[in-house]
Every structure is written in structure tokens, then in C-alpha cells.
Design a protein around this motif. Structure first.
Motif, PDB file in Angstrom:
ATOM      1  N   ALA A 201     -42.995  11.877  -0.690  1.00 58.83           N
ATOM      2  CA  ALA A 201     -41.871  11.167  -0.078  1.00 58.83           C
ATOM      3  C   ALA A 201     -41.043  12.319   0.841  1.00 58.83           C
ATOM      4  O   ALA A 201     -40.595  12.017   1.845  1.00 58.83           O
ATOM      5  N   ALA A 202     -40.908  13.554   0.446  1.00 57.42           N
ATOM      6  CA  ALA A 202     -40.279  14.667   1.047  1.00 57.42           C
ATOM      7  C   ALA A 202     -41.046  14.896   2.504  1.00 57.42           C
ATOM      8  O   ALA A 202     -40.243  15.071   3.461  1.00 57.42           O
ATOM      9  N   MET A 203     -42.128  14.746   2.570  1.00 59.50           N
ATOM     10  CA  MET A 203     -42.968  15.062   3.665  1.00 59.50           C
ATOM     11  C   MET A 203     -42.605  13.858   4.940  1.00 59.50           C
ATOM     12  O   MET A 203     -42.225  14.324   6.161  1.00 59.50           O
ATOM     13  N   VAL A 204     -42.298  12.677   4.243  1.00 60.78           N
ATOM     14  CA  VAL A 204     -41.956  11.652   5.441  1.00 60.78           C
ATOM     15  C   VAL A 204     -40.645  11.630   5.917  1.00 60.78           C
ATOM     16  O   VAL A 204     -40.004  11.476   7.040  1.00 60.78           O
ATOM     17  N   VAL A 205     -39.728  11.917   4.746  1.00 60.44           N
ATOM     18  CA  VAL A 205     -38.152  12.270   5.406  1.00 60.44           C
ATOM     19  C   VAL A 205     -38.210  13.532   6.066  1.00 60.44           C
ATOM     20  O   VAL A 205     -37.152  13.561   7.036  1.00 60.44           O
ATOM     21  N   GLY A 206     -38.953  14.538   5.994  1.00 56.46           N
ATOM     22  CA  GLY A 206     -38.905  15.694   6.643  1.00 56.46           C
ATOM     23  C   GLY A 206     -39.198  15.427   7.982  1.00 56.46           C
ATOM     24  O   GLY A 206     -38.401  15.944   8.961  1.00 56.46           O
ATOM     25  N   MET A 207     -40.213  14.694   8.271  1.00 58.49           N
ATOM     26  CA  MET A 207     -40.418  14.026   9.887  1.00 58.49           C
ATOM     27  C   MET A 207     -39.124  13.216  10.344  1.00 58.49           C
ATOM     28  O   MET A 207     -39.237  13.547  11.461  1.00 58.49           O
ATOM     29  N   MET A 208     -38.467  12.644   9.355  1.00 57.10           N
ATOM     30  CA  MET A 208     -37.470  11.708   9.951  1.00 57.10           C
ATOM     31  C   MET A 208     -36.184  12.671  10.277  1.00 57.10           C
ATOM     32  O   MET A 208     -35.515  12.235  11.466  1.00 57.10           O
ATOM     33  N   VAL A 209     -35.915  13.757   9.783  1.00 56.71           N
ATOM     34  CA  VAL A 209     -34.729  14.600   9.933  1.00 56.71           C
ATOM     35  C   VAL A 209     -35.031  15.649  11.002  1.00 56.71           C
ATOM     36  O   VAL A 209     -34.235  16.350  11.591  1.00 56.71           O
ATOM     37  N   THR A 210     -36.295  15.836  11.316  1.00 57.57           N
ATOM     38  CA  THR A 210     -36.803  16.880  12.190  1.00 57.57           C
ATOM     39  C   THR A 210     -36.125  16.849  13.448  1.00 57.57           C
ATOM     40  O   THR A 210     -35.565  17.589  14.138  1.00 57.57           O
ATOM     41  N   PRO A 211     -36.145  15.318  14.102  1.00 58.95           N
ATOM     42  CA  PRO A 211     -35.705  15.396  15.597  1.00 58.95           C
ATOM     43  C   PRO A 211     -34.219  15.544  15.611  1.00 58.95           C
ATOM     44  O   PRO A 211     -33.600  15.923  16.818  1.00 58.95           O
ATOM     45  N   ILE A 212     -33.316  15.153  14.497  1.00 60.35           N
ATOM     46  CA  ILE A 212     -31.992  15.356  14.702  1.00 60.35           C
ATOM     47  C   ILE A 212     -31.570  16.745  14.878  1.00 60.35           C
ATOM     48  O   ILE A 212     -30.717  17.224  15.689  1.00 60.35           O
ATOM     49  N   ALA A 213     -32.174  17.569  13.839  1.00 57.91           N
ATOM     50  CA  ALA A 213     -31.865  18.771  13.850  1.00 57.91           C
ATOM     51  C   ALA A 213     -32.261  19.573  14.964  1.00 57.91           C
ATOM     52  O   ALA A 213     -31.623  20.505  15.579  1.00 57.91           O
ATOM     53  N   CYS A 214     -33.459  19.168  15.593  1.00 58.04           N
ATOM     54  CA  CYS A 214     -33.790  19.862  16.843  1.00 58.04           C
ATOM     55  C   CYS A 214     -33.078  19.650  17.905  1.00 58.04           C
ATOM     56  O   CYS A 214     -32.918  20.556  18.692  1.00 58.04           O
ATOM     57  N   SER A 215     -32.412  18.494  18.065  1.00 58.77           N
ATOM     58  CA  SER A 215     -31.821  17.956  19.320  1.00 58.77           C
ATOM     59  C   SER A 215     -30.444  18.992  19.170  1.00 58.77           C
ATOM     60  O   SER A 215     -30.074  19.530  20.080  1.00 58.77           O
ATOM     61  N   ILE A 216     -29.956  19.270  18.074  1.00 56.09           N
ATOM     62  CA  ILE A 216     -28.492  19.778  18.128  1.00 56.09           C
ATOM     63  C   ILE A 216     -28.916  21.234  18.007  1.00 56.09           C
ATOM     64  O   ILE A 216     -28.141  22.042  19.214  1.00 56.09           O
ATOM     65  N   MET A 217     -30.138  21.922  17.918  1.00 51.79           N
ATOM     66  CA  MET A 217     -30.401  23.142  18.112  1.00 51.79           C
ATOM     67  C   MET A 217     -30.766  23.541  19.592  1.00 51.79           C
ATOM     68  O   MET A 217     -30.380  24.655  20.254  1.00 51.79           O
ATOM     69  N   ARG A 218     -31.427  22.613  20.162  1.00 52.86           N
ATOM     70  CA  ARG A 218     -31.851  22.721  21.487  1.00 52.86           C
ATOM     71  C   ARG A 218     -30.667  22.757  22.351  1.00 52.86           C
ATOM     72  O   ARG A 218     -30.378  23.426  23.477  1.00 52.86           O
ATOM     73  N   GLU A 219     -29.659  21.807  22.087  1.00 55.64           N
ATOM     74  CA  GLU A 219     -28.368  21.766  22.892  1.00 55.64           C
ATOM     75  C   GLU A 219     -27.691  23.063  23.081  1.00 55.64           C
ATOM     76  O   GLU A 219     -27.305  23.570  24.087  1.00 55.64           O
ATOM     77  N   ALA A 220     -27.738  23.710  21.804  1.00 58.43           N
ATOM     78  CA  ALA A 220     -27.022  25.203  21.834  1.00 58.43           C
ATOM     79  C   ALA A 220     -27.896  26.266  22.541  1.00 58.43           C
ATOM     80  O   ALA A 220     -27.255  27.068  23.081  1.00 58.43           O
ATOM     81  N   PHE A 221     -29.058  26.060  22.270  1.00 60.22           N
ATOM     82  CA  PHE A 221     -29.957  27.291  22.981  1.00 60.22           C
ATOM     83  C   PHE A 221     -29.899  27.144  24.143  1.00 60.22           C
ATOM     84  O   PHE A 221     -29.791  28.230  25.073  1.00 60.22           O
ATOM     85  N   ALA A 222     -29.682  26.003  24.878  1.00 60.48           N
ATOM     86  CA  ALA A 222     -29.804  25.635  26.346  1.00 60.48           C
ATOM     87  C   ALA A 222     -28.313  26.209  27.059  1.00 60.48           C
ATOM     88  O   ALA A 222     -28.348  26.591  28.200  1.00 60.48           O
ATOM     89  N   GLN A 223     -27.540  26.458  25.974  1.00 56.69           N
ATOM     90  CA  GLN A 223     -26.060  27.011  26.612  1.00 56.69           C
ATOM     91  C   GLN A 223     -25.889  28.289  26.368  1.00 56.69           C
ATOM     92  O   GLN A 223     -24.800  28.778  26.444  1.00 56.69           O
ATOM     93  N   ALA A 224     -26.911  29.164  26.270  1.00 59.06           N
ATOM     94  CA  ALA A 224     -26.582  30.302  25.954  1.00 59.06           C
ATOM     95  C   ALA A 224     -26.515  31.061  27.300  1.00 59.06           C
ATOM     96  O   ALA A 224     -27.081  30.815  28.368  1.00 59.06           O
ATOM     97  N   PRO A 225     -25.517  32.030  27.392  1.00 57.97           N
ATOM     98  CA  PRO A 225     -25.089  32.614  28.747  1.00 57.97           C
ATOM     99  C   PRO A 225     -26.321  33.162  29.291  1.00 57.97           C
ATOM    100  O   PRO A 225     -27.033  34.134  28.893  1.00 57.97           O
ATOM    101  N   VAL A 226     -26.280  32.873  30.655  1.00 52.87           N
ATOM    102  CA  VAL A 226     -27.384  33.258  31.666  1.00 52.87           C
ATOM    103  C   VAL A 226     -27.266  34.888  31.898  1.00 52.87           C
ATOM    104  O   VAL A 226     -28.199  35.357  31.988  1.00 52.87           O
ATOM    105  N   GLY A 227     -25.855  35.093  32.210  1.00 54.03           N
ATOM    106  CA  GLY A 227     -25.776  36.475  32.026  1.00 54.03           C
ATOM    107  C   GLY A 227     -26.423  37.483  31.266  1.00 54.03           C
ATOM    108  O   GLY A 227     -26.882  38.462  31.687  1.00 54.03           O
ATOM    109  N   GLU A 228     -26.398  37.297  30.040  1.00 58.31           N
ATOM    110  CA  GLU A 228     -26.652  37.925  29.011  1.00 58.31           C
ATOM    111  C   GLU A 228     -28.116  37.669  28.729  1.00 58.31           C
ATOM    112  O   GLU A 228     -28.906  38.942  28.433  1.00 58.31           O
TER     113      GLU A 228
END
Length: 347
Positions: A201-228
């Protein structure tokens, strides 16, 4: 311009051509326009409404659960059985199952979500990046019942061999042992017990929550300062060195927030767990063995046939789940506030 009159400082609009002339819309610093004041009040009112609604939900659940809680007392948190009509009920085993499913799911989802977010943000070709983003967002919108059907008709049949290998060679870890199991090397052994386990059951639930966590992380990574980013590369850092020293510190808050948000959804997942796991109302520490239950799946399975007192007991279980998810969200907000995205990279 500023005019001193004794101890009084008068601020007047600058003359045309003076430094700081902002045109007809100029106003003294510190004074908000009418539109800004309206927006500030609307934002405060919206926040107060959200908090008020959450408080009313908690009060409603507590009121409907009071009959069962007053009857069971503290035994409600220690009894492992669920027989409300006979007075023998509690959430000890149910809470353990809920926590095990949530923790296992987030342990599976976190590495996959983090790796996917980094690939889309840092390594994916520009012409395919938008496609990958849309695919991840689309997965987050898939109904949970679809994931449940996928788990029942596909994952249970194809992943059971992997679980059998896992319990064969890692059964020395108590968590992954399967009690009363026949010789793991017997070719005629049955694998049915592994199909309806907490781990499945945890394997299926893990697949369900992966896209939510991925979207939040990706948005933050994309905003990392270009200069740095460019500064790190100019100083000789490799691509991974730049990610480790700039992108990951900048997105630390998003990693924590996405993980906690995924954990909150995993704790409250209902139909997927109900479709896969075999309901057992005792503490089941062996995650690869059949049996287990979560609070939300218990409510979904028994609400339709429950007596009035049993419904109050289900409300009590829901109230406990409500408090637990609120605690998870509070901890997430605390961790995020202490590690704001970009704090480390801006130092």
C-alpha cells in the motif's frame, strides 16, 4: 523635498526634475495607497477566514466524537481492537498503521521526487523541459482511485516477486520479517500474504505523493539565483558541485515543505489503501506481512454500515487524524521558516 520647521519634518512632493521624481503617482514613503490598503485587509481577512474554517472543522469533529471519547476515555488511544458497539475500540493499531504507511510512502517518494526535480531543473534539454513539467503536473491531478486500480491489477502482480526477494534476504531486520512464513527458498511457497501488506500500500501511496513533492521542489530549484550559479561555475565548480553549493541550499525549504506536504497527503489517503490492504486492527510491525489499516480507510470502509455510536467512534478517529495532520503541517511550517529557500545561498 524635506523642510525642517523646528522639531517637525514636513515631506513635500519633489519638484519636477528633482531626483526621486516619480510623476503624478508620487506619495510619501511609508503611506500605502488605497489599493494597497484594500489588498492588505483582504489578505488579512482571507487568512482569518481560513483559520476560522479550520477551527470550526476541529470543533465539529470534536463535538461529534465526544460521545465515543467520553465512553472510551484514555483507552481510546491504547486499545487495539475496533468493536464500538461492544465498547471495545481504540486507535492504537490504526494509528500505527497510518504512520507506517505515511512514513514508508514518503521514504520512497522523497528520493524520486528530488531526483526528478533536479533533472527537470538542471539537466533536461530545454525543448523537453516543458513536456516533463506538464507530465509531472498531470500525474499530480490523477484521481487516487486510478492509482488504486493500478496498484491492484498491476503492481500487486509484478512487485510481489521483489517483495519476496526483499523479505528473503532482509528478514533479519524485524521490520521486514514475515512471521510464520515457510522456507523462503521453497519454490512452492505462496506469495499471497505479500500482496496485501503495508509495504504494498505504501508503494502506491508513494507514487501518488511523488508528483506533488516534485513540483514544489522544482519550482524552488528553478528560482536559484543565476548570478550565483554562474559564479560557482566560473570558479571551477562542476555541474553537480554548483547544484550542491547553490541549488540545493536555495531549495532547502522547498524540499522540507514538499516532503511534509506529501506526508500529509499520505497520512490521509483513503481509497487506495482500502483497495490494497487487508484490514487488521492490531499493531502490525511487519510491513511486508498482510494486514494493516489507516484511519481514513477505516472511515471509508465502515461509515456506511455503522451504528450511531460507531459513527461517533469514527468521528473520534477522524479527529485524531485531523490533529495529527495539523501537527505535521505545523512542524513543516516551523522547519521551512527556519530554513527559508535562498537563505544559505545569499549569505
Amino acid at each position: 523635498m524635506t523642510i525642517d520647521i523646528g522639531d517637525t519634518v514636513v515631506v513635500t512632493p519633489p519638484e519636477s526634475g528633482e531626483a526621486g521624481d516619480s510623476g503624478p503617482g508620487w506619495r510619501p514613503y511609508g503611506r500605502l495607497s488605497v489599493a494597497d490598503q484594500i489588498f492588505a485587509w483582504v489578505a488579512r481577512l482571507s487568512g482569518a477566514v481560513v483559520l476560522g474554517i479550520m477551527g470550526l472543522v476541529g470543533v465539529f469533529l470534536a463535538g461529534r466524537a465526544w460521545l465515543a471519547l467520553s465512553d472510551a476515555g484514555f483507552r481510546f488511544f491504547t486499545v487495539q481492537a475496533w468493536e464500538p458497539d461492544s465498547g471495545n475500540f481504540g486507535v492504537a493499531g490504526i494509528l500505527v498503521g497510518t504512520i507506517l504507511i505515511g512514513l514508508l510512502a514518503i521514504c520512497m517518494a522523497l528520493p524520486l521526487a528530488l531526483a526528478t526535480a533536479l533533472y527537470i531543473s538542471e539537466y533536461a534539454p530545454a525543448r523537453l523541459k516543458r513536456t516533463f513539467i506538464s507530465a509531472v503536473d498531470l500525474m499530480a491531478a490523477v484521481p487516487s482511485v486510478v492509482f488504486g486500480l493500478w496498484g491492484v491489477f498491476f503492481l500487486q502482480e509484478h512487485a510481489v516477486s521483489a517483495l519476496d526477494w526483499f523479505t528473503t534476504y532482509f528478514r533479519w531486520i524485524p521490520l521486514f520479517d514475515v512471521p510464520a512464513r515457510e522456507d523462503p527458498h521453497d519454490p512452492l511457497r505462496t506469495l499471497t500474504d505479500l500482496k496485501s501488506s503495508t509495504f504494498m500500500a505504501a508503494m502506491v501511496v508513494g507514487m501518488m505523493v511523488t508528483p506533488i513533492a516534485c513540483s514544489i521542489m522544482r519550482e524552488a530549484f528553478a528560482q536559484a539565483p543565476v548570478g550565483e550559479r554562474e559564479g560557482a561555475l566560473a570558479l571551477g565548480a562542476t555541474r553537480w558541485g554548483m547544484i550542491r553549493s547553490v541549488v540545493l541550499p536555495y531549495g532547502r525549504g522547498a524540499i522540507i515543505g514538499g516532503t511534509m506536504l506529501g506526508l500529509g497527503r499520505a497520512l490521509g489517503e483513503t481509497i487506495t489503501v482500502a483497495m490494497i490492504i487487508s484490514p487488521v486492527f492490531v499493531i502490525q510491525p511487519h510491513v511486508l506481512y498482510k494486514g494493516g489499516i489507516s484511519v481514513s480507510s477505516l472511515i471509508a470502509l465502515q461509515y456506511g454500515t455503522a451504528s450511531p455510536f460507531a459513527i461517533s467512534a469514527l468521528f473520534a478517529a477522524g479527529f485524531v487524524l485531523f490533529l495529527m495532520t495539523m501537527a505535521v503541517n505545523f512542524l513543516a511550517a516551523t522547519f521551512v521558516s527556519r530554513s527559508r529557500s535562498g537563505a544559505a545561498s545569499e549569505a
